[in-house]
Design a protein around this motif. Structure first.
Motif, mmCIF file in Angstrom:
data_model
loop_
_atom_site.group_PDB
_atom_site.id
_atom_site.type_symbol
_atom_site.label_atom_id
_atom_site.label_comp_id
_atom_site.label_asym_id
_atom_site.label_seq_id
_atom_site.Cartn_x
_atom_site.Cartn_y
_atom_site.Cartn_z
ATOM 1 N N ASP A 16 39.450 34.087 42.332
ATOM 2 C CA ASP A 16 39.864 34.473 43.789
ATOM 3 C C ASP A 16 39.993 35.599 43.608
ATOM 4 O O ASP A 16 41.867 35.731 43.860
ATOM 5 C CB ASP A 16 40.434 33.108 44.513
ATOM 6 N N LEU A 17 39.441 36.277 43.113
ATOM 7 C CA LEU A 17 40.065 37.730 42.924
ATOM 8 C C LEU A 17 40.119 38.540 45.197
ATOM 9 O O LEU A 17 39.723 38.187 45.325
ATOM 10 C CB LEU A 17 39.620 38.700 42.783
ATOM 11 N N SER A 18 41.716 39.096 45.017
ATOM 12 C CA SER A 18 41.769 39.756 45.792
ATOM 13 C C SER A 18 42.821 40.744 45.916
ATOM 14 O O SER A 18 43.209 41.611 44.374
ATOM 15 C CB SER A 18 42.857 38.664 46.784
ATOM 16 N N GLY A 19 42.329 41.899 46.791
ATOM 17 C CA GLY A 19 43.490 42.367 46.469
ATOM 18 C C GLY A 19 42.927 44.020 45.969
ATOM 19 O O GLY A 19 41.537 44.736 46.166
ATOM 20 N N SER A 20 43.511 45.208 46.090
ATOM 21 C CA SER A 20 42.563 46.309 45.349
ATOM 22 C C SER A 20 41.821 46.097 44.219
ATOM 23 O O SER A 20 41.709 45.630 43.249
ATOM 24 C CB SER A 20 43.633 47.470 44.596
ATOM 25 N N ALA A 21 41.229 47.531 44.005
ATOM 26 C CA ALA A 21 39.997 47.499 42.497
ATOM 27 C C ALA A 21 41.052 47.202 41.164
ATOM 28 O O ALA A 21 40.985 45.980 40.295
ATOM 29 C CB ALA A 21 38.981 48.492 42.421
ATOM 30 N N GLU A 22 41.937 47.694 40.895
ATOM 31 C CA GLU A 22 43.276 47.610 40.415
ATOM 32 C C GLU A 22 43.357 45.935 40.100
ATOM 33 O O GLU A 22 43.440 45.094 38.877
ATOM 34 C CB GLU A 22 44.024 48.233 40.372
#
Length: 193
Positions: free
Chosen positions: A72-78
């Motif tokens: 579950d990926l969230s936030g900035s590209a980094e």
């Protein structure tokens, strides 16, 4: 027992041998003994030892690819790239000999850069390339070849992990994880917009 069950048992026991002693510990004779069949019977399922090792490595890539798909990926590209990279690291630390087989051993039929990667044949690289491409789309990563960036980042990840697994980094796992993150951030900051 069906042929499918026998093939799966062969893979399971070969993987156990790999986990215990590395690729050199996987022999048709030892696998046969563990499964309760002759070494020759294994050849009905795998043409040779290399094919058996390839099947183990391919299963490892499928496992890692499935893990990356369920994040579950969230936030900035980094943030997303760091989280995916840490899943990669976790897989390596839990399965060090499998990781070595997957990324270090020469294997016939192993995917080649750039052709196989750009064709989407790598379940792990495809996940990272999608993250890089999305980072470019939203302006967080400057426009470039997402596959080259993915491959370069993979080389950094794999290199650091192999050095750690090979005992070339004196830090313990917690300190290594922090170093791993710092290294990735330095790389990502070199490619951000």
């Amino acid at each position: 027992m069906s042929a499918i069950d026998t093939r799966q048992q062969i893979l399971t026991e070969a993987r156990r041998l790999l986990d215990e002693g590395g690729a050199s510990a996987v022999s048709m004779r030892k696998v046969g003994e563990k499964v309760g069949i002759t070494a020759m019977a294994i050849y009905r399922h795998f043409p040779d030892r290399e094919a058996l090792l390839n099947a183990i490595a391919d299963h490892g890539f499928a496992e890692l690819g499935a893990t990356l798909q369920t994040l579950d990926l969230s936030g900035s590209a980094e943030d997303r790239l760091i989280a995916a990279s840490e899943a990669y690291l976790d897989h390596a630390l839990v399965n060090p000999r499998l990781f070595e087989l997957m990324f270090l051993h020469r294997r016939q039929g192993a995917r080649q850069f750039p052709r196989d990667f750009k064709a989407g044949l790598s379940p792990t690289a495809s996940s990272f390339a999608a993250l890089v491409t999305e980072g470019m789309r939203v302006g967080e990563i400057r426009e470039d070849d997402p596959w080259e960036i993915t491959f370069e980042m993979g080389a950094l990840l794999q290199g650091l992990i192999m050095l750690y697994l090979g005992g070339r980094i004196e830090d313990g796992p917690d300190e290594f994880r922090l170093f791993f993150r710092r290294s990735l951030r330095r790389y990502i900051h070199g490619i951000d917009a």
